[in-house]
Design a protein around this motif. Structure first.
Motif, mmCIF file in Angstrom:
data_model
loop_
_atom_site.group_PDB
_atom_site.id
_atom_site.type_symbol
_atom_site.label_atom_id
_atom_site.label_comp_id
_atom_site.label_asym_id
_atom_site.label_seq_id
_atom_site.Cartn_x
_atom_site.Cartn_y
_atom_site.Cartn_z
ATOM 1 N N LEU A 281 6.667 8.666 12.296
ATOM 2 C CA LEU A 281 7.076 7.969 11.379
ATOM 3 C C LEU A 281 5.646 7.263 10.905
ATOM 4 O O LEU A 281 4.912 7.124 9.840
ATOM 5 C CB LEU A 281 7.975 7.242 11.203
ATOM 6 N N ALA A 282 5.229 6.512 11.952
ATOM 7 C CA ALA A 282 4.054 5.434 11.539
ATOM 8 C C ALA A 282 2.883 6.438 11.655
ATOM 9 O O ALA A 282 1.845 5.918 10.432
ATOM 10 C CB ALA A 282 3.744 4.546 13.077
ATOM 11 N N ASP A 283 2.518 7.359 12.149
ATOM 12 C CA ASP A 283 1.459 8.489 11.822
ATOM 13 C C ASP A 283 1.443 8.813 10.292
ATOM 14 O O ASP A 283 0.688 8.722 9.640
ATOM 15 C CB ASP A 283 1.263 9.563 13.004
ATOM 16 N N ALA A 284 2.725 9.207 9.568
ATOM 17 C CA ALA A 284 2.883 9.664 8.571
ATOM 18 C C ALA A 284 2.584 8.505 7.376
ATOM 19 O O ALA A 284 1.677 8.532 6.541
ATOM 20 C CB ALA A 284 4.239 10.154 8.140
ATOM 21 N N VAL A 285 2.838 7.390 8.019
ATOM 22 C CA VAL A 285 2.572 6.370 7.026
ATOM 23 C C VAL A 285 1.056 5.971 6.941
ATOM 24 O O VAL A 285 0.494 5.850 5.871
ATOM 25 C CB VAL A 285 3.226 4.912 7.661
ATOM 26 N N ARG A 286 0.413 6.077 8.140
ATOM 27 C CA ARG A 286 -1.268 5.942 8.078
ATOM 28 C C ARG A 286 -1.942 7.260 7.249
ATOM 29 O O ARG A 286 -2.729 6.871 6.498
ATOM 30 C CB ARG A 286 -1.579 6.106 9.411
ATOM 31 N N ARG A 287 -1.077 8.372 7.481
ATOM 32 C CA ARG A 287 -1.914 9.374 6.786
ATOM 33 C C ARG A 287 -1.771 9.073 5.120
ATOM 34 O O ARG A 287 -2.528 9.313 4.522
ATOM 35 C CB ARG A 287 -1.456 10.738 6.897
ATOM 36 N N VAL A 288 -0.422 8.750 4.698
ATOM 37 C CA VAL A 288 -0.308 8.539 3.392
ATOM 38 C C VAL A 288 -1.346 7.189 2.891
ATOM 39 O O VAL A 288 -1.889 7.325 1.732
ATOM 40 C CB VAL A 288 1.269 8.165 2.898
ATOM 41 N N GLN B 135 -3.992 6.580 3.921
ATOM 42 C CA GLN B 135 -5.400 7.160 3.693
ATOM 43 C C GLN B 135 -5.466 8.013 2.546
ATOM 44 O O GLN B 135 -6.715 8.717 2.372
ATOM 45 C CB GLN B 135 -5.873 7.862 4.826
ATOM 46 N N GLY B 136 -4.484 8.128 1.605
ATOM 47 C CA GLY B 136 -4.694 9.176 0.686
ATOM 48 C C GLY B 136 -4.404 10.374 0.984
ATOM 49 O O GLY B 136 -4.418 11.353 0.148
ATOM 50 N N LEU B 137 -3.683 10.756 2.126
ATOM 51 C CA LEU B 137 -3.397 12.070 2.461
ATOM 52 C C LEU B 137 -2.093 12.572 2.334
ATOM 53 O O LEU B 137 -1.370 11.664 2.213
ATOM 54 C CB LEU B 137 -3.619 12.438 4.117
ATOM 55 N N ARG B 138 -1.647 13.658 2.282
ATOM 56 C CA ARG B 138 -0.295 14.405 1.947
ATOM 57 C C ARG B 138 0.257 14.622 3.512
ATOM 58 O O ARG B 138 -0.399 15.092 4.158
ATOM 59 C CB ARG B 138 -0.417 15.629 1.221
ATOM 60 N N VAL B 139 1.657 14.113 3.094
ATOM 61 C CA VAL B 139 2.311 14.535 4.630
ATOM 62 C C VAL B 139 3.604 15.161 4.014
ATOM 63 O O VAL B 139 4.555 14.738 3.658
ATOM 64 C CB VAL B 139 2.591 13.075 4.927
ATOM 65 N N VAL B 140 3.811 16.489 4.560
ATOM 66 C CA VAL B 140 4.856 17.124 4.353
ATOM 67 C C VAL B 140 5.306 18.242 5.481
ATOM 68 O O VAL B 140 4.246 18.617 6.007
ATOM 69 C CB VAL B 140 4.477 18.199 3.131
ATOM 70 N N HIS C 26 0.833 -1.218 -0.114
ATOM 71 C CA HIS C 26 -0.113 -0.040 -0.073
ATOM 72 C C HIS C 26 0.877 1.314 -0.080
ATOM 73 O O HIS C 26 0.386 2.204 -0.725
ATOM 74 C CB HIS C 26 -1.010 -0.155 1.319
ATOM 75 N N VAL C 27 1.950 1.229 0.746
ATOM 76 C CA VAL C 27 2.744 2.398 0.915
ATOM 77 C C VAL C 27 4.231 1.983 0.764
ATOM 78 O O VAL C 27 4.475 0.894 1.210
ATOM 79 C CB VAL C 27 2.706 2.943 2.319
ATOM 80 N N ALA C 28 4.979 2.764 0.143
ATOM 81 C CA ALA C 28 6.395 2.401 -0.204
ATOM 82 C C ALA C 28 7.295 3.520 0.387
ATOM 83 O O ALA C 28 7.145 4.784 0.140
ATOM 84 C CB ALA C 28 6.787 2.380 -1.685
ATOM 85 N N LEU C 29 8.023 3.211 1.456
ATOM 86 C CA LEU C 29 9.117 4.271 2.151
ATOM 87 C C LEU C 29 10.448 4.290 1.146
ATOM 88 O O LEU C 29 11.134 3.165 1.230
ATOM 89 C CB LEU C 29 9.495 3.797 3.301
ATOM 90 N N LEU C 30 10.665 5.342 0.770
ATOM 91 C CA LEU C 30 11.992 5.468 -0.206
ATOM 92 C C LEU C 30 12.931 6.412 0.417
ATOM 93 O O LEU C 30 12.483 7.320 0.457
ATOM 94 C CB LEU C 30 11.270 5.940 -1.692
ATOM 95 N N ASP C 31 14.070 6.018 0.321
ATOM 96 C CA ASP C 31 15.357 6.686 0.544
ATOM 97 C C ASP C 31 15.320 7.598 -0.731
ATOM 98 O O ASP C 31 15.030 6.871 -1.802
ATOM 99 C CB ASP C 31 16.536 5.900 1.045
ATOM 100 N N VAL C 32 16.165 8.466 -0.651
ATOM 101 C CA VAL C 32 16.400 9.281 -2.111
ATOM 102 C C VAL C 32 17.446 8.798 -2.551
ATOM 103 O O VAL C 32 17.416 8.319 -3.890
ATOM 104 C CB VAL C 32 16.668 10.913 -1.554
ATOM 105 N N GLU C 33 18.672 8.522 -2.032
ATOM 106 C CA GLU C 33 19.997 8.101 -2.655
ATOM 107 C C GLU C 33 19.905 6.613 -2.624
ATOM 108 O O GLU C 33 20.134 6.007 -1.542
ATOM 109 C CB GLU C 33 21.198 8.784 -1.957
ATOM 110 N N MET C 34 19.783 5.773 -3.701
ATOM 111 C CA MET C 34 19.899 4.435 -3.962
ATOM 112 C C MET C 34 20.686 3.986 -5.083
ATOM 113 O O MET C 34 20.401 4.896 -5.990
ATOM 114 C CB MET C 34 18.615 3.793 -3.483
#
Lengths: 204, 204
Positions: B114-121, B123-128, B52-60
């Motif tokens: 972090l977990a809250d951010a994952v939940r919000r994402v 649900q289709g919400l934006r986290v910034v 459902h959600v992918a946590l992505l580092d920038v530099e890979m």
DNA sequence: TCCTGCCCGTGACATTTGTCACGTTCGCGG
DNA sequence: CCGCGAACGTGACAAATGTCACGGGCAGGA
């Protein structure tokens, strides 16, 4: 069965610190007794909590992890240091060991190995990646004098010779001489290249 | 009670990845379905595991997190991206949002958030982070043309004008012209300074 | 169709960088 | 006490950088 190993975590990134705490607390023989985000908070926190092992990131505000390892080695030798860093630079490894750290782990290490590294350090053993150790020995001691390294470090920030001269209270000619010597010793093409190579070798 | 949120973790540092997995698996409504260390492994892994959600580092290696966020947005839009990065650069934030990411978290964030951010994402919400968002808007769109940015990026690696020219298949005069333009647009004193400022502003 | 900006390139010139030779002072080790 | 290396500095010179003017081709938008 002996008491759990008391761990102090020092990393300026709260997310990484919290995640490492979550990972290590899965082990029943480890307990997190303190978490700090600045290098200059480690010594007091280690004293107050009787920490057996301190996990130290290298780059922290207040004081870097290598400096803190030296301080703990001198003032609280029963608290052993384990450096945990992003950059597996051989120069970092050498400086960490010279400073008195008991171990050195890079963040590419599998998570499962971190707890084992902590246990080994708590037992008074050394933990060093063999490949990094070999590379560290191969890259050798820095050929740069202290002043050359300092001039190169400032130059790496992108200023002109005049600005470097002002900042270090030297003449422009002296700055050019130091830069030229550093370029020659690192085998680089220019000061930016020299700074990059010196940093990669841990000489800055 | 609905099913747990299925999470994919992508970070090239095994230690950080494992630690984040440990942290997030403490939450009963989250489950880690995949862990990858390269950007070019994310899409397949997301598909196979129905993340459902992918946590992505920038530099890979393989592909950076911003590129991967764009790929997921186009090819697997039900898998939302949350960028987790060391550098809270406003330019990264803008590019992440333009690429289609749903969220952007820097590693200074408290672990509990972090977990809250994952939940919000999920649900289709934006986290910034609001501060980062403001800074991003303030720093504006890059004044550099695509070629100027490219020449500056190569120059930042420390080569001579000749080497940059060879690498980009340009004449030395053209390289000097692009560098000069980039120096002027960033208000820098030289190419090293220009590269540093452009990077800090997220323009590279 | 025309205008604009980007990209490419050349050439001239000013400025900066980097090299080199040389000299003095100081601290440290033999 | 002496020799050596580091640090500092000056001056001369070659090489590289950066600026500027100019021109042509191309793509995109008005």
């Amino acid at each position: 069965m002996s008491e759990p190993i008391r761990l102090l975590l020092a990393d300026d990134q709260a997310l990484v610190r919290g995640a490492l705490a979550a990972l290590l607390e899965l082990e029943t023989d480890l307990t997190i007794v303190a978490q700090v985000g600045r290098g200059d908070e480690v010594l007091d926190a280690a004293r107050e909590t009787n920490a057996h092992v301190a996990l130290l990131d290298v780059e922290m505000p207040g004081a870097d992890g290598l400096t803190v390892a030296g301080i703990l080695h001198r003032e609280l030798p029963q608290c052993r240091s384990l450096i945990v860093t992003t950059f597996g630079r051989p120069g970092y490894l050498r400086r960490a060991m010279e400073a008195g750290a008991s171990g050195f782990v890079v963040k590419d290490t599998p998570a499962a190995q971190l707890a084992d590294a902590v246990r080994r350090v708590a037992q008074g053993l050394r933990v060093v990646d063999p490949a990094l150790a070999a590379e560290s020995l191969a890259s050798g001691v820095s050929p740069l004098t202290q002043r050359e390294a300092e001039v190169l470090r400032v130059a790496a920030l992108g200023g002109t010779v005049g600005e470097i001269a002002r900042e270090l209270h030297l003449s422009q000619g002296t700055v050019r001489n130091h830069l030229s010597a550093a370029i020659g010793k690192t085998g680089a093409r220019n000061r930016a290249d020299a700074a990059a190579q010196a940093a990669a070798n841990g000489w800055l």
